[in-house]
Design an enzyme around this catalytic site. Structure first.
Site, short mmCIF file in Angstrom:
data_model
loop_
_atom_site.label_atom_id
_atom_site.label_comp_id
_atom_site.label_asym_id
_atom_site.label_seq_id
_atom_site.Cartn_x
_atom_site.Cartn_y
_atom_site.Cartn_z
N ASP A 124 44.62 49.30 33.14
CA ASP A 124 45.40 48.08 32.87
C ASP A 124 46.82 48.39 32.39
O ASP A 124 47.79 47.85 32.90
CB ASP A 124 44.70 47.20 31.82
CG ASP A 124 43.29 46.82 32.24
OD1 ASP A 124 42.99 46.97 33.43
OD2 ASP A 124 42.50 46.41 31.37
N SER A 125 46.91 49.28 31.40
CA SER A 125 48.26 49.54 30.89
C SER A 125 49.07 50.34 31.90
O SER A 125 50.29 50.16 32.01
CB SER A 125 48.22 50.23 29.52
OG SER A 125 47.79 51.56 29.63
N THR A 126 48.42 51.19 32.67
CA THR A 126 49.17 51.97 33.66
C THR A 126 49.71 51.05 34.77
O THR A 126 50.87 51.16 35.16
CB THR A 126 48.28 53.08 34.27
OG1 THR A 126 47.68 53.80 33.20
CG2 THR A 126 49.08 54.02 35.14
N HIS B 295 23.98 27.08 43.72
CA HIS B 295 25.19 27.80 43.27
C HIS B 295 25.73 28.70 44.39
O HIS B 295 25.22 29.80 44.58
CB HIS B 295 24.87 28.64 42.03
CG HIS B 295 24.69 27.81 40.81
ND1 HIS B 295 25.72 27.52 39.94
CD2 HIS B 295 23.61 27.16 40.33
CE1 HIS B 295 25.28 26.74 38.98
NE2 HIS B 295 23.99 26.51 39.17
N GLU C 234 28.35 30.37 44.39
CA GLU C 234 29.14 31.50 43.86
C GLU C 234 28.31 32.74 43.54
O GLU C 234 28.86 33.81 43.35
CB GLU C 234 29.92 31.05 42.61
CG GLU C 234 29.10 30.77 41.36
CD GLU C 234 28.47 29.36 41.32
OE1 GLU C 234 28.37 28.74 42.39
OE2 GLU C 234 28.09 28.92 40.23
N GLY D 120 27.00 23.48 34.69
CA GLY D 120 26.99 23.48 33.23
C GLY D 120 25.60 23.15 32.75
O GLY D 120 24.78 22.64 33.53
N CYS E 224 26.36 21.91 41.23
CA CYS E 224 25.28 21.67 40.26
C CYS E 224 25.65 20.52 39.31
O CYS E 224 25.73 19.38 39.75
CB CYS E 224 24.95 22.97 39.54
SG CYS E 224 23.39 22.88 38.66
N TYR E 225 25.92 20.80 38.04
CA TYR E 225 26.31 19.71 37.14
C TYR E 225 27.51 18.95 37.70
O TYR E 225 27.61 17.72 37.59
CB TYR E 225 26.63 20.25 35.74
CG TYR E 225 27.07 19.18 34.76
CD1 TYR E 225 26.15 18.35 34.14
CD2 TYR E 225 28.44 18.98 34.49
CE1 TYR E 225 26.55 17.35 33.27
CE2 TYR E 225 28.85 17.98 33.62
CZ TYR E 225 27.90 17.18 33.01
OH TYR E 225 28.30 16.19 32.15
N SER F 248 48.31 53.70 27.64
CA SER F 248 47.15 54.42 27.11
C SER F 248 46.53 55.32 28.17
O SER F 248 45.68 56.15 27.86
CB SER F 248 46.10 53.42 26.64
OG SER F 248 45.51 52.80 27.78
N GLY F 249 46.96 55.11 29.42
CA GLY F 249 46.34 55.89 30.50
C GLY F 249 45.22 55.12 31.16
O GLY F 249 44.75 55.49 32.23
N LYS G 104 39.55 42.12 36.81
CA LYS G 104 39.59 43.58 36.81
C LYS G 104 39.59 44.18 38.23
O LYS G 104 40.32 45.11 38.52
CB LYS G 104 38.38 44.11 36.03
CG LYS G 104 38.40 45.60 35.77
CD LYS G 104 39.25 45.90 34.57
CE LYS G 104 39.31 47.38 34.29
NZ LYS G 104 40.04 47.64 33.03
#
Ligand code: XMP
Length: 527
Positions: free
Chosen positions: A243-245, A185, A187, A69, A96-97, A239-240, A383
């Site tokens: 995500d919605s599919t 870090h 990550e 942070g 870190c922080y 919507s195609g 995602k």
């Protein structure tokens, strides 16, 4: 300072036997920590640093990671945690922080600094037994640092695990209590040993099992959907997009015909988009209602030039149509939504949510209007995890890797007034951009690419004749999460082919430009 906070309400579908808790102290890379943990097939969740010790206990995490942070532990408003967190008997890693805070709270000394060390550094491992297991002590390792203050004196019971030129303690541990800290870090990709450090913490210290796979996610989610929905009905706006599919396919797998999907063609889709999506969905035996609403949307958009008005009209019209369709189905109790994890841990500033730059409303208003309960099977996923689920469910790469497409569709890429003629010009130009991106193999390398139709005409010459025609802009951007983006350095040859083809093949266009602006200060879409 940015702190990640949870939006109201949780709708988690899975019960996780093991979960690593990431407490966020405002680092830009907190989400990356969570992604790295999940890549190691361990489920984890991000929560704000101040959720309180009782909630942490109730979550029963397998281990805790304190993020970095921007603060100094000596700042008046420095984000703090209760010291009790170190007495829970849980493995803990401060980054870190997070490490400075651990030091400060457990009786060590952090020295205030007014300059930051930022960038690559060489890390020398002094103790390879703990989180550095398997890593060489003979050679320095490249790590990424971003800190002001540094640790000067270890808390009692701690030992030094590694140092760097500017940090005598770049990593520390209290092995007896399973408490670790790293100044760098792990990550970020620039830290070459980052994955090893995280995996050692997860598997050697926390003793996690790598059970978080997309296969297990699909199975668990389907059972959870069945349990939640019972014999009631769910509707889903398709919507195609991926995500919605994936949302629809998961729910369909769980409850079959109790799900009805509604695909609204708003007339603002790309060339052949509706046909491609419908053709793919045929194999799944979905209860799918296709609504051709082009006329309705275009008549509502007539004469409207203001981008926010366009978005509002499209959002509202969508809700009207969706409601109409839902009424035809009869009693419906649930609305399926493809909400993803980054939407859940929405970033807000300490002083309240940041200003709305563009309103993103696709199905946003529906649950309140229709008094529906939400089913959000992707709520825990990033995602890239959704794409892996999509693969698991048999979606072809072509659809999985489709670039993001905004809910208001081409309406916000036809700048100025939206009408059939202008949409058609954009559709043709956009199709050429897509074809050439794919042909040149740049399509999968960029975050998003598309064409925009500008609201001006310019003079040109074709044959011997003067023309006064439309201008198309091409936009291609590189991005990790759409929060920031840089324009893609597409090869001149690719741009030249796109430009030639658009001017020659799309009637009414005599000029093509390439957008060379980054976000910020520009945005990805033009409206
Ligand atoms: P901007 O233009 O804000 O876009 O930089 C960031 C990302 O969001 C997409 N976008 C939208 N997506 N509804 C959506 O679902 C919207 O109203 C909307 N507006 C922008 C955009 O394509 C980019 O990926």
């Amino acid at each position: 300072m940015q702190i990640l906070t949870f939006k109201q309400g949780t709708n988690t579908m899975n019960n996780h036997t093991q979960m690593v808790l990431v407490l966020d102290f405002g680092s830009q890379t907190t989400q990356l920590i969570a992604r790295r943990v999940r890549e190691a097939q361990v489920y984890c969740e991000i929560h704000p640093f101040n959720i309180g010790i009782e909630k942490i206990k109730a979550m029963a995490p397998t281990g805790i990671i304190l993020s970095g942070g921007p603060s100094s532990v000596y700042d008046d408003e420095a984000p703090m945690i209760e010291k009790e967190i170190f007495e829970l008997g849980l493995p803990l890693l401060g980054i870190c922080y997070g490490m400075q805070l651990t030091t400060h709270l457990l009786g060590g000394r952090v020295e205030r600094s007014d300059h930051r060390e930022y960038g690559h550094a060489h890390l020398f491992i002094d103790d390879p037994d703990q989180i550095f297991h398997g890593l060489s002590t003979d050679v320095p390792h490249q790590v990424w640092m971003s800190h002001g203050d540094r640790l000067e004196e270890l808390p009692p019971g701690f030992i030094t695990l590694a140092h760097s030129k500017s940090c005598p303690v770049a990593a520390m541990a209290n092995p007896e209590h399973g408490i670790y800290g790293v100044q760098f870090h792990p990550e970020v990709a620039h830290t070459e040993i980052g994955e090893d450090v995280i995996r050692n913490f997860l598997f050697r210290v926390c003793r996690c099992e790598p059970t978080w796979t997309m296969h297990s996610f699909v199975e668990n989610t389907c059972s959870a959907i069945k349990e939640k929905v019972g014999d009631r009905r769910v509707i889903c706006a398709l919507s195609g997009g991926v995500d919605s599919t994936v949302t629809a396919l998961l729910i369909n797998k769980a409850i079959g015909k109790q799900l009805t999907c509604i695909f609204v063609n708003n007339g603002l889709l790309r060339k052949n988009e509706a046909e491609t999506v419908l053709a793919f969905l045929e194999q799944f035996n979905l209860d799918l209602r296709y609504v051709d609403a082009e006329e309705r949307f275009l008549s509502k958009l007539k004469g409207i030039e203001d981008p926010e008005k366009k978005r509002k009209i499209i959002g509202e019209e969508f809700i009207f149509i969706f409601e109409e369709e839902a009424r035809k189905i009869g009693q419906v109790d649930f609305l399926a939504q493809g909400t993803l994890y980054p939407d859940v841990i929405e970033s807000v500033s300490f002083k309240g949510p940041s200003a709305t730059i563009k309103s993103h409303h696709n199905v946003g208003g529906l649950p309140e209007v229709m008094k529906l309960e939400l089913v959000e099977p992707l709520r825990e996923l990033f995602k890239d995890e959704v794409r892996r689920v999509a693969r698991e469910l048999g979606m072809p790469t072509e659809l999985i890797m489709r670039h993001p497409f905004p809910g208001p569709g081409l309406a916000i890429r036809v700048l100025g007034e939206v009408n059939r003629e202008r949409l058609e010009i954009l559709r043709e130009a956009d199709a050429i951009v897509m074809e050439e991106m794919k042909r040149s193999e740049w399509y999968f390398k960029v975050w998003q690419a598309f064409a925009v139709l500008l609201p001006i005409r310019t003079v040109g010459v074709m044959g011997d004749e003067r023309t006064y025609d439309h201008v198309v802009a091409i936009r291609a951007v590189d991005s990790l999460d759409a929060m920031t983006a840089d324009w893609t350095r597409l090869p001149y040859q690719v741009l030249a082919t796109m430009s030639n083809r658009i001017i020659n093949e799309v009637r009414g266009v005599n000029r093509v430009c390439y957008d060379i602006s980054s976000k910020p200060p520009a945005t990805i879409e033009w409206e």
